[in-house]
Write an enzyme that holds these catalytic residues in place. Structure first.
Site, PDB file in Angstrom:
ATOM      1  N   GLU A 185      20.007 -40.952   0.020  1.00 45.19           N
ATOM      2  CA  GLU A 185      21.189 -40.200  -0.404  1.00 45.19           C
ATOM      3  C   GLU A 185      20.831 -39.165  -1.467  1.00 45.19           C
ATOM      4  OE1 GLU A 185      24.474 -42.774  -1.347  1.00 45.19           O
ATOM      5  OE2 GLU A 185      24.355 -43.779   0.576  1.00 45.19           O
ATOM      6  N   LYS A 224      35.919 -46.824   3.638  1.00 47.68           N
ATOM      7  CA  LYS A 224      35.047 -46.030   4.509  1.00 47.68           C
ATOM      8  C   LYS A 224      35.737 -45.968   5.865  1.00 47.68           C
ATOM      9  CE  LYS A 224      30.488 -47.493   2.707  1.00 47.68           C
ATOM     10  NZ  LYS A 224      29.482 -48.590   2.824  1.00 47.68           N
TER      11      LYS A 224
HETATM   12  C1  2PG Z   1      27.187 -48.314   0.684  1.00 48.88           C
HETATM   13  C2  2PG Z   1      26.815 -47.081   1.498  1.00 48.88           C
HETATM   14  C3  2PG Z   1      26.744 -45.832   0.663  1.00 48.88           C
HETATM   15  P1  2PG Z   1      25.624 -47.384   3.794  1.00 48.88           P
HETATM   16  O1  2PG Z   1      26.611 -49.391   0.855  1.00 48.88           O
HETATM   17  O2  2PG Z   1      28.126 -48.259  -0.095  1.00 48.88           O
HETATM   18  O3  2PG Z   1      25.865 -45.959  -0.427  1.00 48.88           O
HETATM   19  O4  2PG Z   1      25.608 -47.278   2.193  1.00 48.88           O
HETATM   20  O5  2PG Z   1      26.327 -46.187   4.302  1.00 48.88           O
HETATM   21  O6  2PG Z   1      24.175 -47.444   4.185  1.00 48.88           O
HETATM   22  O7  2PG Z   1      26.358 -48.640   4.114  1.00 48.88           O
HETATM   23 MG    MG Z   2      28.001 -50.475  -0.563  1.00 45.96          MG
END
Ligand code: 2PG
Ligand code: MG
Length: 435
Positions: free
Chosen positions: A208, A340
């Site tokens: 990231e 998300k």
């Molecule tokens: C998280 C995300 C973003 P990933 O764990 O919060 O940092 O990671 O998209 O790999 O789940």
């Molecule tokens: Mg996370």
């Protein structure tokens, strides 16, 4: 208002920040409004989140998305054709019914989320309004500019597991404006880079864009972050504080946590004690997934011990699911949730989780994934919902900066939209310091 009837809907293959294929969906209405969105992809995923449809096989690491694109073009488009883009809930429900599986594995979470977000964009375009404004008015929210959570060091699954902890981030709840947040963050990021170079530990960046965690322990990352905040001219714990994503599911299961770097195994109580020590010694205000997703009792115990002084976010643990959030609230596990959209799979389910969180008194952090693109939908979602906080990754690389810069544009075009510095963190260690 332009005619908002869906006249065409199609998908194309585009590429994400890890060079992996992903799905972009474009929706056009009869009135000529266009909405476009791209599915992001996680690396550290919860086991109960919506499943992306990937082609498998040896090409492109099995990650191609031709099946997901076909699902949009051949299955989703005929069902949504003729619908009104302003009926987000109706379109999302139609896709959920068409998919018919618990984790959206038939059509693919990637196919569904790109379509759901493209419809959201198309509705804003049909209404000739900004996306954040469309979100605020559709869901009856007061928009606010979110407080950013920004990564300085990567780790965990985003950095070859060089250290166990996944995200070492800062927040600037003491800033008076978003511009000030970004200015201070840029100074801290640069200072961290200088320290790593001085120590001969500057070897690049993680997934990231945070500095690669060339450390001998998780705690060395924490102390280096404190040094970087100081080198940037700030007093740690004053305007600038620390936020961690432990992402404990990546190294823990069945109540056992394997700290690879330190070569030791902790049980749930020992893990809680370790993190509690960090909370005592460093100005940490927020901690995500401190225990593994299956360690419900650990999560409850951690929240009981520290929930009155720190924000405890469920990510892999709650996977943007309203039902899981309500269960967690009943037992007192976590006091915040990561939102998300691709974990839930649709905009409607994400907003349902957001609303359930608000009812339960949980804080909300809208979040990007580690695999991202130029898509800036989440900047609008965080603002339009008045979520309070936004997590995007580091302060470098354009798939990250696109989101931060979009927040600046939104702010310029929305003078009445206030910046929520500190407000979501009032119950925290930072608040208790009397700031
Ligand atoms: C998280 C995300 C973003 P990933 O764990 O919060 O940092 O990671 O998209 O790999 O789940
Ligand atoms: Mg996370």
């Amino acid at each position: 208002m332009r005619d908002s009837t869906i006249a065409s809907l199609s998908a194309r293959r585009v590429w994400d920040s890890r060079g992996c294929p992903t799905v972009e969906v474009e929706v056009r209405t009869a009135g000529g409004a266009i909405g476009r969105a791209i599915a992001p992809a996680g690396a550290s995923r919860g086991s109960r989140e919506a499943l992306d449809l990937r082609d498998g096989g040896s090409k492109l690491g099995g990650k191609d998305v031709k099946g997901a694109i076909a699902a949009v073009n051949d299955k989703i488009a005929p069902v949504l054709f003729g619908r009104d883009v302003c009926d987000q809930a109706g379109a999302d429900a139609a896709m959920i019914a068409l998919d018919g599986t618990p984790f959206k594995s038939a059509l693919g979470g990637n196919a569904i989320v790109a379509t759901s977000l493209a419809i959201l964009h198309a509705a804003a375009a049909a209404k000739e309004t900004a996306l954040w404004q469309h979100i605020a008015s559709s869901y009856g929210r007061t928009p606010t500019i979110p407080l950013p959570e920004i990564q300085i060091f990567g780790g965990g699954a985003h950095a070859g597991r060089r250290v166990d902890v996944q995200d070492f981030m800062i927040m600037v709840p003491g800033a008076s404006s978003l511009d000030e947040v970004f200015e201070i963050t840029a100074e801290v990021y640069a200072a961290a880079g200088k320290i790593m170079a001085q120590k001969g530990k500057s070897v690049g960046v993680a997934d990231e864009g945070g500095w690669w965690p060339m450390f001998d322990s998780n705690e060395e990352a924490l102390s280096t972050l404190v040094d970087a905040i100081e080198l940037a001219g700030e007093t740690p714990g004053d305007r600038v504080v620390i936020s961690l994503d432990i992402a404990a599911s990546e190294f823990g299961s069945a109540g056992k946590y394997r700290l690879a770097l330190e070569d030791r195994e902790l049980d749930s109580d020992q893990m809680i004690a370790l993190l509690g020590g960090w909370l005592d010694n460093y100005p940490i205000v927020s901690i995500e997934d401190p225990l593994a997703e299956g360690d419900t009792e650990g999560m409850r115990a951690f929240t009981e011990a520290y929930g009155d002084r720190v924000q405890i976010i469920g990510d892999d643990y709650l996977v943007t699911n309203a039902a899981f959030l309500k269960e967690a609230a009943q037992i007192g596990a976590c006091n915040a949730v990561l939102i998300k959209v691709n974990q839930a799979g649709t905009v409607t389910e994400s907003v349902d989780t957001f609303k359930a969180a608000e009812t339960a008194g949980y804080h909300c952090v809208v979040s990007a994934r580690s695999g991202e693109t130029e898509d800036t939908s989440i900047s609008h979602l965080a603002t339009g919902l008045g979520a309070g906080q936004l997590k995007v990754g580091s302060f470098t690389r354009s798939e990250r900066m696109a989101k931060w810069n979009e927040c600046l544009r939104i702010q310029d075009n929305a003078p009445s939209c206030v910046f929520v510095a500190g407000q979501p963190l009032v119950k925290t260690w930072w608040g208790k310091k009397g700031n």
